[in-house]
Design an enzyme around this catalytic site. Structure first.
Site, short mmCIF file in Angstrom:
data_model
loop_
_atom_site.label_atom_id
_atom_site.label_comp_id
_atom_site.label_asym_id
_atom_site.label_seq_id
_atom_site.Cartn_x
_atom_site.Cartn_y
_atom_site.Cartn_z
N ARG A 29 -2.38 51.73 14.89
CA ARG A 29 -0.92 51.73 14.96
C ARG A 29 -0.32 52.96 14.26
O ARG A 29 0.75 53.43 14.63
CB ARG A 29 -0.35 50.44 14.38
CG ARG A 29 -0.43 49.30 15.38
CD ARG A 29 0.12 48.02 14.83
NE ARG A 29 0.35 47.04 15.91
CZ ARG A 29 0.47 45.74 15.71
NH1 ARG A 29 0.40 45.24 14.49
NH2 ARG A 29 0.68 44.93 16.73
N LYS A 86 -2.73 32.55 17.80
CA LYS A 86 -1.32 32.11 17.85
C LYS A 86 -1.14 31.25 19.09
O LYS A 86 -0.51 31.65 20.08
CB LYS A 86 -0.40 33.32 17.91
CG LYS A 86 -0.42 34.16 16.65
CD LYS A 86 0.44 35.39 16.86
CE LYS A 86 0.16 36.46 15.83
NZ LYS A 86 0.58 37.79 16.34
P1 ADP Z 1 -3.53 39.47 18.73
O1 ADP Z 1 -3.14 40.05 17.39
O2 ADP Z 1 -4.50 40.32 19.47
O3 ADP Z 1 -2.34 39.08 19.55
P2 ADP Z 1 -3.90 36.86 17.53
O4 ADP Z 1 -3.17 37.33 16.34
O5 ADP Z 1 -3.28 35.80 18.36
O6 ADP Z 1 -4.35 38.11 18.45
O7 ADP Z 1 -5.31 36.25 17.11
C1 ADP Z 1 -6.30 36.97 16.43
C2 ADP Z 1 -7.11 36.06 15.56
O8 ADP Z 1 -7.58 34.94 16.31
C3 ADP Z 1 -8.34 36.72 14.99
O9 ADP Z 1 -8.14 36.93 13.62
C4 ADP Z 1 -9.46 35.70 15.27
O10 ADP Z 1 -10.28 35.48 14.14
C5 ADP Z 1 -8.70 34.45 15.61
N1 ADP Z 1 -9.44 33.49 16.47
C6 ADP Z 1 -10.00 33.70 17.67
N2 ADP Z 1 -10.65 32.61 18.11
C7 ADP Z 1 -10.49 31.66 17.16
C8 ADP Z 1 -10.93 30.30 17.01
N3 ADP Z 1 -11.68 29.73 17.94
N4 ADP Z 1 -10.57 29.64 15.89
C9 ADP Z 1 -9.83 30.25 14.94
N5 ADP Z 1 -9.38 31.50 15.01
C10 ADP Z 1 -9.71 32.21 16.11
MG MG Z 2 -2.51 39.14 15.57
#
Ligand code: ADP
Ligand code: MG
Length: 400
Positions: free
Chosen positions: A35, A200
């Site tokens: 970023r 999320k």
């Molecule tokens: P982005 O920032 O790409 O939009 P998010 O913030 O929604 O993505 O999610 C990212 C997080 O989701 C990562 O830190 C990852 O560890 C977590 N994550 C992915 N799969 C799982 C799961 N099954 N249980 C808990 N956390 C998860």
């Molecule tokens: Mg995120």
């Protein structure tokens, strides 16, 4: 949308630039500087045009008061290295020190003010409180450039209110991101596949209803997959679950079936004993999560290898792929396999690929994929999802 050209000559002007410098930090060390790099195009251009530059950004989610672990200080240091020019850091967002630092700027100088979210006004739902903070920020300059693409979906002081107080325009990053998103919404080549994951869950579930109208296939991984499995009647142990969304998810599955859109759910998952890098873990069938050695306390932390292979095959056959949200807890090697396989599939396909989301972008880089293996790596997850949903983004509307 107004671009920087609309602001006229920038020489000698003090330009406030809202960046998204919300980088992942681990023990004060920047884990992914994507970023910061993405914000440089605009900053370089403003410097060359002789502007005095005041950078503002948030980092993380502090609750309106200063917290050292969310300080932008390490970001200023990294930006200075990348730019090859000094970036002065001020340890407050507004106040005497900030005012003095801004007043001392000469053309080409750059100052970065402390985290916007150390101030309650930034994210306040109260228009007057937000407006008052925006007015304090506006006093620092005479022009405003909005370049924090990751926050343009937020009605926040530095994004929405500030843009109305000064002559304002979109920066180069915001303009570039929009061009890609328009390509995804206006004329996507088919088959068009969207891969959703991350943590999320409730934020992202809403996107699905809109995507069902626009795409051919949705691949579901990450935390939200457990809400889908539960909606189908399967026990998910102690995995992430949005119990109040089960009916909504059942509705999505029904609508998708009616529209001929394929929602692909994993058939196997990696279940762990605990949320820890060294936790014991097993691959089990997605419809039998509680059959693992950990029973009802097992946590699903990644999609399984069979599912990852199926996802990769769908991606290989797609002409357009949008990916938001890691498939598992990629930060821990034991649960990074699904994310790695999906990233590899995107990198290998000939189609147009877009990776959106702070953690998703960090994931592909942490797993060793170069940025140029993808069509575009977006700096904004929520913002790009809302754009794809067809929502009006407050931070863009004020620049129209
Ligand atoms: P982005 O920032 O790409 O939009 P998010 O913030 O929604 O993505 O999610 C990212 C997080 O989701 C990562 O830190 C990852 O560890 C977590 N994550 C992915 N799969 C799982 C799961 N099954 N249980 C808990 N956390 C998860
Ligand atoms: Mg995120």
């Amino acid at each position: 949308m107004r671009t920087i050209e609309s602001l006229g000559s920038l020489s000698e002007h003090t330009v406030i630039v809202r960046c998204d410098l919300n980088v992942p930090l681990a023990d004060g060390v920047i884990a992914d500087d994507g970023r910061i790099r993405a914000s440089l195009t605009t900053i370089r251009e403003l410097r060359e045009a002789g502007a005095k530059i005041v950078l503002i950004s948030h980092l993380g989610r502090p609750k309106g008061t200063p917290e050292e672990r969310y300080s932008l200080r390490p970001v200023a240091a990294r930006m200075a290295e990348l730019l090859g020019a000094p970036v002065q850091f001020v340890a407050e967002t507004v106040g005497e020190a900030a005012t003095a630092a801004v007043a001392a700027l000469t053309p080409g100088d750059i100052v970065l003010l402390e985290n916007l979210r150390f101030n309650v006004g930034e994210t306040s739902k109260d228009d007057a409180e937000r407006g008052a903070f925006a007015a304090q920020l506006a006093a620092f300059g005479d022009l405003f450039v909005s370049d924090g693409f990751g926050v343009v979906h937020r009605r926040q002081a530095s994004v929405y209110d500030l843009a109305q107080l000064l002559p304002s325009a979109a920066g180069r990053l915001v303009a570039a991101e929009l061009e890609v998103l328009q390509r995804l919404t206006e004329t996507p080549e088919r088959p068009y596949t969207v891969v959703l994951g991350g943590s999320k869950v409730s934020d992202k579930l809403g996107v699905i209803s809109h995507l069902i109208e626009r795409v051919d296939t949705i691949l579901v991984g990450g935390g939200m997959l457990f809400t889908f499995l539960a909606a189908q009647g399967h026990a998910v142990g102690a995995s992430l679950l949005e119990a109040d969304q089960l009916d909504t998810v059942r509705g999505y599955l029904a609508t998708a079936a009616e529209r001929g859109v394929t929602i692909v759910l994993p058939t196997d998952v990696v279940v762990a004993e605990a949320f820890a890098a060294d936790a014991a873990h097993e691959v089990v069938a997605a419809d039998a999560i509680e059959s693992s050695s950990f029973g009802a306390s097992g946590l699903g932390l990644d999609i399984g290898p069979d599912s990852a292979a199926v996802f990769a095959e769908v991606i290989a056959g797609s002409r357009t792929v949008f990916w938001n949200g890691p498939m598992g807890v990629f930060e821990m090697d034991a649960f990074a396999g699904g994310t790695r396989t999906v990233a590899q599939a995107l990198a290998d396909t000939n189609g147009f690929t877009v990776v959106g989301g702070g953690d998703s972008a960090a994931a592909v880089r942490a797993l060793g994929f170069a940025d140029d293996r993808f069509g575009h790596i977006s700096t904004g997850g929520g913002a790009s999802l809302e754009f794809l949903e067809g929502k009006a983004l407050p931070g863009l509307e004020v620049l129209a």
